[in-house]
Write a protein that holds these residues in place. Structure first.
Motif, PDB file in Angstrom:
ATOM      1  N   VAL A  44       0.792  -1.239   0.000  1.00 34.89           N
ATOM      2  CA  VAL A  44       0.000   0.000   0.000  1.00 34.89           C
ATOM      3  C   VAL A  44       0.820   1.284   0.000  1.00 34.89           C
ATOM      4  O   VAL A  44       0.277   2.360  -0.302  1.00 34.89           O
ATOM      5  CB  VAL A  44      -0.978   0.028   1.198  1.00 34.89           C
ATOM      6  CG1 VAL A  44      -1.900  -1.168   1.172  1.00 34.89           C
ATOM      7  CG2 VAL A  44      -0.244   0.108   2.527  1.00 34.89           C
ATOM      8  N   ARG A  45       2.104   1.190   0.296  1.00 34.68           N
ATOM      9  CA  ARG A  45       2.914   2.415   0.291  1.00 34.68           C
ATOM     10  C   ARG A  45       3.954   2.439  -0.825  1.00 34.68           C
ATOM     11  O   ARG A  45       4.622   3.458  -1.026  1.00 34.68           O
ATOM     12  CB  ARG A  45       3.583   2.630   1.650  1.00 34.68           C
ATOM     13  CG  ARG A  45       2.574   2.946   2.759  1.00 34.68           C
ATOM     14  CD  ARG A  45       3.271   3.399   4.015  1.00 34.68           C
ATOM     15  NE  ARG A  45       2.351   3.637   5.107  1.00 34.68           N
ATOM     16  CZ  ARG A  45       1.852   4.832   5.432  1.00 34.68           C
ATOM     17  NH1 ARG A  45       2.184   5.899   4.724  1.00 34.68           N
ATOM     18  NH2 ARG A  45       1.037   4.960   6.459  1.00 34.68           N
ATOM     19  N   ILE A  46       4.081   1.323  -1.526  1.00 31.69           N
ATOM     20  CA  ILE A  46       4.962   1.280  -2.695  1.00 31.69           C
ATOM     21  C   ILE A  46       4.134   0.991  -3.955  1.00 31.69           C
ATOM     22  O   ILE A  46       4.034   1.833  -4.852  1.00 31.69           O
ATOM     23  CB  ILE A  46       6.066   0.222  -2.520  1.00 31.69           C
ATOM     24  CG1 ILE A  46       6.891   0.502  -1.249  1.00 31.69           C
ATOM     25  CG2 ILE A  46       6.964   0.218  -3.760  1.00 31.69           C
ATOM     26  CD1 ILE A  46       7.615   1.819  -1.233  1.00 31.69           C
ATOM     27  N   LEU A  47       3.526  -0.204  -4.011  1.00 31.82           N
ATOM     28  CA  LEU A  47       2.780  -0.596  -5.209  1.00 31.82           C
ATOM     29  C   LEU A  47       1.538   0.270  -5.411  1.00 31.82           C
ATOM     30  O   LEU A  47       1.220   0.642  -6.551  1.00 31.82           O
ATOM     31  CB  LEU A  47       2.389  -2.073  -5.116  1.00 31.82           C
ATOM     32  CG  LEU A  47       3.558  -3.063  -5.041  1.00 31.82           C
ATOM     33  CD1 LEU A  47       3.039  -4.493  -4.963  1.00 31.82           C
ATOM     34  CD2 LEU A  47       4.480  -2.892  -6.258  1.00 31.82           C
ATOM     35  N   ALA A  98       5.872   9.680  -1.355  1.00 26.25           N
ATOM     36  CA  ALA A  98       6.394   8.413  -1.891  1.00 26.25           C
ATOM     37  C   ALA A  98       7.876   8.245  -1.575  1.00 26.25           C
ATOM     38  O   ALA A  98       8.329   7.134  -1.270  1.00 26.25           O
ATOM     39  CB  ALA A  98       6.162   8.359  -3.400  1.00 26.25           C
ATOM     40  N   VAL A  99       8.627   9.331  -1.637  1.00 29.19           N
ATOM     41  CA  VAL A  99      10.053   9.271  -1.301  1.00 29.19           C
ATOM     42  C   VAL A  99      10.227   8.898   0.168  1.00 29.19           C
ATOM     43  O   VAL A  99      11.076   8.056   0.517  1.00 29.19           O
ATOM     44  CB  VAL A  99      10.740  10.623  -1.598  1.00 29.19           C
ATOM     45  CG1 VAL A  99      12.154  10.653  -1.001  1.00 29.19           C
ATOM     46  CG2 VAL A  99      10.808  10.862  -3.096  1.00 29.19           C
ATOM     47  N   MET A 100       9.427   9.506   1.048  1.00 24.52           N
ATOM     48  CA  MET A 100       9.500   9.156   2.468  1.00 24.52           C
ATOM     49  C   MET A 100       9.104   7.704   2.693  1.00 24.52           C
ATOM     50  O   MET A 100       9.715   6.991   3.503  1.00 24.52           O
ATOM     51  CB  MET A 100       8.602  10.095   3.284  1.00 24.52           C
ATOM     52  CG  MET A 100       9.154  11.506   3.406  1.00 24.52           C
ATOM     53  SD  MET A 100       8.224  12.525   4.576  1.00 24.52           S
ATOM     54  CE  MET A 100       6.698  12.756   3.680  1.00 24.52           C
ATOM     55  N   ASN A 101       8.065   7.252   1.969  1.00 24.49           N
ATOM     56  CA  ASN A 101       7.643   5.857   2.080  1.00 24.49           C
ATOM     57  C   ASN A 101       8.764   4.905   1.668  1.00 24.49           C
ATOM     58  O   ASN A 101       8.979   3.864   2.296  1.00 24.49           O
ATOM     59  CB  ASN A 101       6.413   5.604   1.217  1.00 24.49           C
ATOM     60  CG  ASN A 101       5.144   6.167   1.823  1.00 24.49           C
ATOM     61  OD1 ASN A 101       5.090   6.451   3.015  1.00 24.49           O
ATOM     62  ND2 ASN A 101       4.125   6.326   1.007  1.00 24.49           N
TER      63      ASN A 101
END
Length: 257
Positions: free
Chosen positions: A194-197, A232-235
């Protein structure tokens, strides 16, 4: 910015934001009450640790609430049905507005605690995360636009209970337990999902629906292009830390056998 400024909307915003703040306070207190009764060692914790313990209680509750409602709105309801007539970026409902307001109340409460006890409850990365989250949610709530994308990001909060459980188990001295290891694996897989894909899907969706995205008011349009990539970068940064932690835990467990 298109109108989402009716008197009824303003009352709803105020009530839902206040409800989010009250929710945090109630769950904070209930977490402390339950912990004192059922968790040995809670009373011997330091005051700062008790504050973070209770804080993570309401962050877990908020995460489950927003993830469940976001999933309903995004997948189960027909609010964002791709086959329906009309732009997907201009759709909203009473429920989606209420959820965004409650989330603003949560982020305001948590942000206030982070600043008050800084850096005990989180460093600058948490401050940046909360500022970006509140900024995006407030813009979407006021304009009534891009709620599809905001709800998608809110759904990613489903990983928060796993993060908090890992912290609880660490404080409770259970880092070597099977539950800690299983939770670590679940956190890794959940974060990947859920935080990458999901964010990859997010960016693909905005690209494929860019003609609709361009109809968002200017500040909202440029925010959609800038805020999610920062999150997204933080994730990705946190995902790398989760991966390293999981590898370290599994390696330690293997050597202990």
């Amino acid at each position: 910015m298109d109108g989402n400024f009716g008197s009824t909307d303003k009352v709803l915003w105020a009530v839902s934001i206040f409800a989010g703040i009250v929710m945090c306070k109630i769950v904070y207190e209930i977490t402390g009450l339950i912990s004192r009764e059922f968790f040995k060692g809670y009373n011997s914790l330091s005051k700062p640790t008790k504050i973070e313990w209770n804080n993570r209680g309401f962050s877990t509750f908020h995460a489950i609430l927003v993830a469940a409602i976001s999933f309903y709105l995004l997948v189960l309801s027909d609010l964002f049905d791709e086959t329906a007539i009309g732009s997907i970026v201009h759709r909203k409902s009473l429920l989606s507005d209420s959820l965004l307001g409650i989330s603003i109340g949560y982020f305001l409460t948590d942000f206030g605690m982070i600043l008050w006890y800084f850096p005990a409850l989180g460093g600058m990365e948490y401050v940046l995360h909360h500022v970006l989250s509140m900024y995006a949610i407030i813009l979407s709530l006021i304009s009534g636009q891009a709620q599809y994308y905001i709800l998608m990001i809110l759904f990613s909060e489903i990983t928060t209970p796993f993060v908090n459980l890992r912290w609880y188990l660490d404080v409770y001295g259970k880092k070597s337990s099977m539950l800690y290891i299983c939770n670590g694996v679940a956190l890794f897989l959940g974060w990947l999902a859920v935080r990458i894909l999901l964010f990859i899907f997010f960016f693909a969706h905005t690209y494929l629906h860019f003609e609709q995205v361009k109809t968002i008011f200017p500040l909202g349009f440029y925010s959609i292009l800038s805020v999610p990539p920062l999150i997204a970068v933080m994730n990705a940064y946190w995902f790398l830390k989760i991966f390293k932690g999981l590898v370290k835990t599994l390696s330690r467990k293997r050597h202990a056998q």
